[in-house]
Design an enzyme around this catalytic site. Structure first.
Site, PDB file in Angstrom:
ATOM      1  N   CYS A  76      48.302  52.993  43.257  1.00  0.00           N
ATOM      2  CA  CYS A  76      48.479  51.784  43.385  1.00  0.00           C
ATOM      3  C   CYS A  76      47.756  51.012  44.673  1.00  0.00           C
ATOM      4  CB  CYS A  76      50.133  51.331  43.420  1.00  0.00           C
ATOM      5  SG  CYS A  76      50.551  49.731  42.873  1.00  0.00           S
ATOM      6  N   HIS A 176      51.771  53.914  38.526  1.00  0.00           N
ATOM      7  CA  HIS A 176      52.642  54.876  39.469  1.00  0.00           C
ATOM      8  C   HIS A 176      53.061  55.950  38.616  1.00  0.00           C
ATOM      9  CE1 HIS A 176      53.465  52.091  42.519  1.00  0.00           C
ATOM     10  NE2 HIS A 176      53.531  51.190  41.728  1.00  0.00           N
ATOM     11  N   GLU A 178      54.519  58.584  39.488  1.00  0.00           N
ATOM     12  CA  GLU A 178      56.061  59.095  39.995  1.00  0.00           C
ATOM     13  C   GLU A 178      56.958  58.335  38.995  1.00  0.00           C
ATOM     14  OE1 GLU A 178      55.615  55.642  42.743  1.00  0.00           O
ATOM     15  OE2 GLU A 178      54.353  57.001  41.821  1.00  0.00           O
TER      16      GLU A 178
END
Length: 195
Positions: A76, A176, A178
Site C-alpha cells: 500500500c 492489503h 493481510e
C-alpha cells in the site's frame, strides 16, 4: 529471516498476524543493522506519505532502502513510497519506480477507495504464482501509482492504476494482502518463497 519495518505505520500488527500464518522466521524492527542481517524486507504502509518518508529519514533507513539489493515488498503506502514522488504531502520518495503517485478524483468517485477489487495480472510475476487471474483483493487508499513500465498487475477505480509493480529486487502491491484472505496470504508466501 524476514524483516518487517516498523516506522510507526498503523497496520504492522495485521501484517504480523498474516505472516504468522506462513512463517515464524521474522522480526519487526526499525534498525538498519537488523535489516542488513535479514534475507527479505517487508515495508507495510497505512498512513500519509510525507510522514512515512520523514520517519525513514529519522530512522536513517532512507538511503539504505534505496540501494539495498535484498528483495523488498512494499505494501500500500509502502509501494507508493517506492516512487519518485508522492502528491500526498508533495514529498520526494525513494525513487525506485519512475512515476508520481496521484490522488483519485473525489468529484468522480468516493475517496478513499475501500473494498474488494479485481486485480488483472498483465506481466508474469512470481507474486501471483498459483493465483487465478482477475482474483479479488482488498484495497484501502486515496492515492494510487499510475500505470508505468514496472506495472505487473492493474486494477480499476474510475481509472486503471497499478495494483502491483516490480523493478529488480523491489516489489510493490497496492492492496492489503493481510486483509485479502487466502489470495493475500498466497502473495505473501510467494514473496517469501519465490522472490
Amino acid at each position: 529471516m524476514i524483516a518487517v519495518i516498523d516506522y510507526g505505520a498503523g497496520n504492522i500488527q495485521s501484517v504480523v498476524n498474516a505472516l504468522s500464518d506462513i512463517t515464524t522466521d521474522f522480526i519487526v524492527t526499525n534498525k538498519e543493522s537488523d535489516l542488513l542481517k535479514c534475507e527479505k524486507i517487508i515495508f507495510p504502509g497505512v498512513g500519509e506519505a510525507s510522514f512515512a518518508v520523514k520517519k525513514l529519514h529519522l530512522l536513517n533507513l532512507f538511503t539504505m532502502l534505496r540501494i539495498i539489493k535484498k528483495p523488498l515488498l512494499g505494501i500500500c503506502l509502502g509501494m507508493q513510497v517506492l516512487c519518485d514522488k508522492s502528491k500526498e504531502g508533495n514529498v520526494s520518495c525513494l525513487g525506485i519506480i519512475n512515476t508520481t503517485t496521484e490522488m483519485f478524483d473525489a468529484s468522480k468517485v468516493k475517496v478513499p477507495h475501500m473494498g474488494w477489487n479485481k486485480v488483472e495480472v498483465i506481466k508474469e510475476s512470481k507474486l501471483f504464482d498459483g493465483i487465478e487471474n482477475n482474483s479479488y483483493f482488498y484495497f484501502a487508499h486515496s492515492f494510487y501509482v499510475p500505470l508505468n513500465d514496472f506495472t505487473v498487475a492493474k486494477s480499476n477505480y474510475d481509472i486503471d492504476f497499478s495494483a502491483a509493480c516490480e523493478k529488480d529486487n523491489f516489489y510493490g502491491i497496492q492492496f492489503h494482502p493481510e486483509k485479502s484472505g487466502s489470495n493475500g496470504l498466497k502473495v505473501l508466501k510467494n514473496f517469501i518463497e519465490k522472490c
